[in-house]
Scaffold this motif. Structure first.
Motif, PDB file in Angstrom:
ATOM      1  N   SER A 231     -19.590  13.673   9.148  1.00  0.00           N
ATOM      2  CA  SER A 231     -18.433  13.594  10.284  1.00  0.00           C
ATOM      3  C   SER A 231     -17.379  12.925   9.377  1.00  0.00           C
ATOM      4  CB  SER A 231     -19.684  11.483  10.626  1.00  0.00           C
ATOM      5  OG  SER A 231     -19.576  10.648   9.781  1.00  0.00           O
ATOM      6  N   SER A 232     -16.520  13.492  10.205  1.00  0.00           N
ATOM      7  CA  SER A 232     -15.090  13.346  10.314  1.00  0.00           C
ATOM      8  C   SER A 232     -14.704  12.855  11.125  1.00  0.00           C
ATOM      9  CB  SER A 232     -14.498  14.408   9.968  1.00  0.00           C
ATOM     10  OG  SER A 232     -15.360  15.324   8.607  1.00  0.00           O
ATOM     11  N   ILE A 233     -13.403  11.850  10.758  1.00  0.00           N
ATOM     12  CA  ILE A 233     -11.846  10.877  11.947  1.00  0.00           C
ATOM     13  C   ILE A 233     -10.949  11.368  11.735  1.00  0.00           C
ATOM     14  CG2 ILE A 233     -11.385   8.579  12.057  1.00  0.00           C
ATOM     15  CD1 ILE A 233     -13.955   8.916  12.904  1.00  0.00           C
ATOM     16  N   ASN A 234      -9.888  12.428  12.360  1.00  0.00           N
ATOM     17  CA  ASN A 234      -9.477  12.880  12.937  1.00  0.00           C
ATOM     18  C   ASN A 234      -9.236  13.681  11.219  1.00  0.00           C
ATOM     19  OD1 ASN A 234      -8.291  11.565  14.895  1.00  0.00           O
ATOM     20  ND2 ASN A 234      -6.999   9.633  13.569  1.00  0.00           N
TER      21      ASN A 234
ATOM     22  N   GLY B 227     -18.251  10.059   6.574  1.00  0.00           N
ATOM     23  CA  GLY B 227     -19.564   9.726   6.125  1.00  0.00           C
ATOM     24  C   GLY B 227     -20.533  11.509   5.942  1.00  0.00           C
ATOM     25  N   THR B 228     -21.439  11.281   4.793  1.00  0.00           N
ATOM     26  CA  THR B 228     -22.275  13.176   5.077  1.00  0.00           C
ATOM     27  C   THR B 228     -23.395  12.109   4.623  1.00  0.00           C
ATOM     28  OG1 THR B 228     -20.640  14.817   4.461  1.00  0.00           O
ATOM     29  CG2 THR B 228     -22.969  15.095   3.611  1.00  0.00           C
ATOM     30  N   LEU B 229     -24.555  13.095   5.593  1.00  0.00           N
ATOM     31  CA  LEU B 229     -25.326  12.206   5.177  1.00  0.00           C
ATOM     32  C   LEU B 229     -26.669  13.680   4.720  1.00  0.00           C
ATOM     33  CD1 LEU B 229     -28.410  10.318   5.815  1.00  0.00           C
ATOM     34  CD2 LEU B 229     -28.498  10.523   8.318  1.00  0.00           C
TER      35      LEU B 229
ATOM     36  N   ALA C  21     -22.751   7.218   9.506  1.00  0.00           N
ATOM     37  CA  ALA C  21     -21.760   6.712   8.522  1.00  0.00           C
ATOM     38  C   ALA C  21     -20.932   4.865   9.647  1.00  0.00           C
ATOM     39  CB  ALA C  21     -20.239   7.629   8.766  1.00  0.00           C
ATOM     40  N   ASP C  22     -20.545   4.355   8.194  1.00  0.00           N
ATOM     41  CA  ASP C  22     -19.694   3.170   8.993  1.00  0.00           C
ATOM     42  C   ASP C  22     -18.243   3.033   8.485  1.00  0.00           C
ATOM     43  OD1 ASP C  22     -19.573   0.140   8.493  1.00  0.00           O
ATOM     44  OD2 ASP C  22     -20.863   0.154   7.709  1.00  0.00           O
TER      45      ASP C  22
END
Length: 289
Positions: A212-215, A220-222, A257-258
């Motif tokens: 998961s990425s923001i901009n 977070g990587t699961l 992710a958190d």
């Protein structure tokens, strides 16, 4: 197998390199794979592979049988979750476990690769004919994803991203219409996926990795390479080790992710990858006030 080995963490790679260069064989003949490692089973991770169908249960690799339990042999007289099960020691700390099958085969203590050790059936906490296969590394005290040590499943069907949701600090899911007018704060990102390899069967499979990425910045990587057992608690790799209870909710989704979302536009990208190398992306645009 070299391509797979290079993609796993260093610890799992050492296990692979020390144990075998050759890939393990599939343990369930022609049975269908209906659940795999990391699938969210109502709040708990599946720790191996669940096969359904009528077939021989085969030794994934040569080794020594170190334990066999037959149906009804529990000393407590209570049904065991594993039902009938067999453990095979392959050396270098690696043990394979075959459980919930029907009838064990007659064989010597030493088994060879692809030698039948049982027949699928129904025992333990199962309601359909099959077998539950797991791998455990006694040195590292972790359950190993069998897909790392096996020839990948041929899979050309597209992976599905069923949902991407934000969960606020009160534990409530954020509705889609709120995503364009969201108050800044801390949120958990929950993703539900499914890799239906063969739609002729009711199989639901977890990916190898969710990023998961923001901009454009990874948040977070699961990873489902292995799940560690620490003092009776299952721990999952998400950056560091995180209790499985924080990752797996009662719903099919897993928390990847958190994050804290500041004011502005946030483009949330989810990338999922399976062991066959297939990827899928989703992009969610969020406006934070």
């Amino acid at each position: 197998m070299r391509k797979i080995a290079l993609r796993v963490t260093f610890g799992v790679f050492l296990l692979f390199a020390a144990w075998q260069v050759q890939a393990m064989s599939w343990p369930a003949g022609n049975a269908a794979l209906i659940r795999n490692f990391g699938w969210n089973n109502m709040g708990s991770p599946v720790l191996g592979m669940v096969f359904s169908g009528s077939t021989d249960v085969l030794a994934a690799e040569s080794g020594e049988i170190i334990f066999t339990s037959r149906p009804g042999s529990s000393a407590s007289r209570l049904p065991s979750p594993l039902g009938a099960w067999t453990a095979v020691d392959h050396g270098d700390g690696l043990i394979s476990i075959y459980s919930r099958y029907g009838q064990a085969a007659d064989r010597e203590r030493r088994v060879m690769r692809q030698q039948p050790i049982a027949r699928t059936g129904i025992s333990g906490w199962s309601n359909r004919e099959g077998v539950y296969f797991k791998l455990f590394d006694r040195r590292e005290r972790n359950w190993v994803n069998p897909a790392i040590l096996m020839t990948p499943v041929h899979n050309t069907l597209p992976f599905q991203i069923l949902s991407v949701n934000l969960i606020n600090s009160q534990g409530e899911p954020v509705e889609n219409e709120q995503l364009q007018n969201l108050s800044q704060g801390r949120f958990r990102i929950a993703v539900a996926t499914n890799d239906n390899v063969d739609r002729a069967f009711n199989n639901f499979l977890a990916p190898y990795r969710i990023v998961s990425s923001i901009n454009g910045v990874e948040v977070g990587t699961l990873s489902f390479e292995s799940i560690f057992a620490r003092d009776g608690i299952l721990m999952v790799q998400r950056g560091g080790l995180v209790p499985a209870s924080q990752i797996f909710s009662p719903s099919p989704a897993v928390e990847v992710a958190d994050v804290f979302l500041n004011s502005g536009q946030a483009n949330l990208e989810i990338i999922i990858e399976d062991f066959a190398g297939n990827t899928r992306r989703s992009l969610t645009q969020i406006v934070v006030n």
